[in-house]
Design a protein around this motif. Sequence first.
Motif, PDB file in Angstrom:
ATOM      1  N   HIS A   1       0.791  -1.226   0.000  1.00 22.33           N
ATOM      2  CA  HIS A   1       0.000   0.000   0.000  1.00 22.33           C
ATOM      3  C   HIS A   1       0.829   1.284   0.000  1.00 22.33           C
ATOM      4  O   HIS A   1       0.275   2.368   0.173  1.00 22.33           O
ATOM      5  N   HIS A   2       2.130   1.167  -0.250  1.00 20.71           N
ATOM      6  CA  HIS A   2       2.972   2.350  -0.393  1.00 20.71           C
ATOM      7  C   HIS A   2       3.656   2.395  -1.744  1.00 20.71           C
ATOM      8  O   HIS A   2       4.578   3.177  -1.947  1.00 20.71           O
ATOM      9  N   ASN A   3       3.212   1.539  -2.649  1.00 19.52           N
ATOM     10  CA  ASN A   3       3.801   1.489  -3.972  1.00 19.52           C
ATOM     11  C   ASN A   3       2.711   1.071  -4.956  1.00 19.52           C
ATOM     12  O   ASN A   3       2.223  -0.056  -4.897  1.00 19.52           O
ATOM     13  N   ALA A   4       2.361   1.967  -5.853  1.00 18.78           N
ATOM     14  CA  ALA A   4       1.270   1.704  -6.798  1.00 18.78           C
ATOM     15  C   ALA A   4       1.542   0.473  -7.657  1.00 18.78           C
ATOM     16  O   ALA A   4       0.610  -0.286  -7.971  1.00 18.78           O
ATOM     17  N   GLU A   5       2.805   0.247  -8.004  1.00 23.88           N
ATOM     18  CA  GLU A   5       3.139  -0.931  -8.820  1.00 23.88           C
ATOM     19  C   GLU A   5       2.882  -2.223  -8.048  1.00 23.88           C
ATOM     20  O   GLU A   5       2.447  -3.219  -8.627  1.00 23.88           O
ATOM     21  N   ASP A   6       3.172  -2.206  -6.763  1.00 23.95           N
ATOM     22  CA  ASP A   6       2.922  -3.392  -5.947  1.00 23.95           C
ATOM     23  C   ASP A   6       1.429  -3.686  -5.863  1.00 23.95           C
ATOM     24  O   ASP A   6       1.010  -4.831  -5.991  1.00 23.95           O
TER      25      ASP A   6
ATOM     26  N   TYR B   1       2.078 -12.343  -6.400  1.00 24.38           N
ATOM     27  CA  TYR B   1       2.628 -11.235  -5.622  1.00 24.38           C
ATOM     28  C   TYR B   1       3.073 -11.717  -4.250  1.00 24.38           C
ATOM     29  O   TYR B   1       4.180 -11.422  -3.802  1.00 24.38           O
ATOM     30  N   LEU B   2       2.221 -12.452  -3.561  1.00 27.70           N
ATOM     31  CA  LEU B   2       2.539 -12.896  -2.204  1.00 27.70           C
ATOM     32  C   LEU B   2       3.669 -13.921  -2.180  1.00 27.70           C
ATOM     33  O   LEU B   2       4.367 -14.047  -1.175  1.00 27.70           O
ATOM     34  N   ALA B   3       3.897 -14.628  -3.305  1.00 34.40           N
ATOM     35  CA  ALA B   3       4.990 -15.600  -3.390  1.00 34.40           C
ATOM     36  C   ALA B   3       6.357 -14.919  -3.320  1.00 34.40           C
ATOM     37  O   ALA B   3       7.361 -15.576  -3.050  1.00 34.40           O
ATOM     38  N   ARG B   4       6.413 -13.603  -3.522  1.00 36.98           N
ATOM     39  CA  ARG B   4       7.671 -12.864  -3.410  1.00 36.98           C
ATOM     40  C   ARG B   4       8.208 -12.855  -1.982  1.00 36.98           C
ATOM     41  O   ARG B   4       9.380 -12.599  -1.753  1.00 36.98           O
ATOM     42  N   PHE B   5       7.341 -13.097  -1.032  1.00 38.01           N
ATOM     43  CA  PHE B   5       7.680 -12.991   0.383  1.00 38.01           C
ATOM     44  C   PHE B   5       7.746 -14.381   1.004  1.00 38.01           C
ATOM     45  O   PHE B   5       7.171 -15.323   0.492  1.00 38.01           O
ATOM     46  N   ARG B   6       8.399 -14.492   2.126  1.00 37.01           N
ATOM     47  CA  ARG B   6       8.528 -15.774   2.818  1.00 37.01           C
ATOM     48  C   ARG B   6       7.349 -15.962   3.773  1.00 37.01           C
ATOM     49  O   ARG B   6       7.530 -16.035   4.986  1.00 37.01           O
ATOM     50  N   LEU B   7       6.175 -16.034   3.226  1.00 36.69           N
ATOM     51  CA  LEU B   7       4.961 -16.186   4.019  1.00 36.69           C
ATOM     52  C   LEU B   7       4.563 -17.644   4.097  1.00 36.69           C
ATOM     53  O   LEU B   7       4.731 -18.398   3.135  1.00 36.69           O
ATOM     54  N   THR B   8       3.997 -18.030   5.210  1.00 37.57           N
ATOM     55  CA  THR B   8       3.394 -19.354   5.302  1.00 37.57           C
ATOM     56  C   THR B   8       2.086 -19.317   4.508  1.00 37.57           C
ATOM     57  O   THR B   8       1.542 -18.235   4.242  1.00 37.57           O
ATOM     58  N   PRO B   9       1.562 -20.461   4.135  1.00 39.74           N
ATOM     59  CA  PRO B   9       0.270 -20.462   3.442  1.00 39.74           C
ATOM     60  C   PRO B   9      -0.826 -19.766   4.250  1.00 39.74           C
ATOM     61  O   PRO B   9      -1.670 -19.071   3.690  1.00 39.74           O
TER      62      PRO B   9
ATOM     63  N   TYR C   1      -0.409  -7.019  -7.155  1.00 43.66           N
ATOM     64  CA  TYR C   1      -1.250  -7.799  -6.241  1.00 43.66           C
ATOM     65  C   TYR C   1      -2.647  -7.995  -6.831  1.00 43.66           C
ATOM     66  O   TYR C   1      -3.179  -9.104  -6.820  1.00 43.66           O
ATOM     67  N   ASN C   2      -3.215  -6.935  -7.356  1.00 43.69           N
ATOM     68  CA  ASN C   2      -4.555  -7.032  -7.932  1.00 43.69           C
ATOM     69  C   ASN C   2      -4.581  -7.909  -9.173  1.00 43.69           C
ATOM     70  O   ASN C   2      -5.587  -8.565  -9.454  1.00 43.69           O
ATOM     71  N   ALA C   3      -3.468  -7.951  -9.909  1.00 45.04           N
ATOM     72  CA  ALA C   3      -3.399  -8.778 -11.120  1.00 45.04           C
ATOM     73  C   ALA C   3      -3.282 -10.265 -10.774  1.00 45.04           C
ATOM     74  O   ALA C   3      -3.881 -11.110 -11.445  1.00 45.04           O
TER      75      ALA C   3
END
Length: 103
Positions: A24-29, A40-48, A33-35
């Motif tokens: 929410h601080h970068n329009a490209e992000d 998008y979320l796979a870029r981060f080390r998040l658990t499912p 995410y919306n696309a």
Amino acid sequence: MSNWRQMMPTTEAYLLDKVLYQLHHNAEDLAAYNADKAAYLARFRLTPDMAAKISGNDVAGLYEAGVNPYLLRAHCIGVRIPEDVSLAALRSLMKEGDDKWLS
């Protein structure tokens, strides 16, 4: 250092905050995410579970995970979660007597 939920923020809270901040601080992000939320979320080390909380707009789950309330509010606005829906999710977490300061 502390956040609103823990004396020391958890790794989960930190990562969720990081994602929401970037989102929410970068329009490209936000456009990425919306696309394709999953990509998008796979870029981060998040658990499912963490990714599901964000992509599923789990306001209560994000709050309980220790997400910064200001970043959570920015997320709700950014992905157009209606205010009554986000507030209802937060109110669902209230315990008896928690509302005494609302009157």
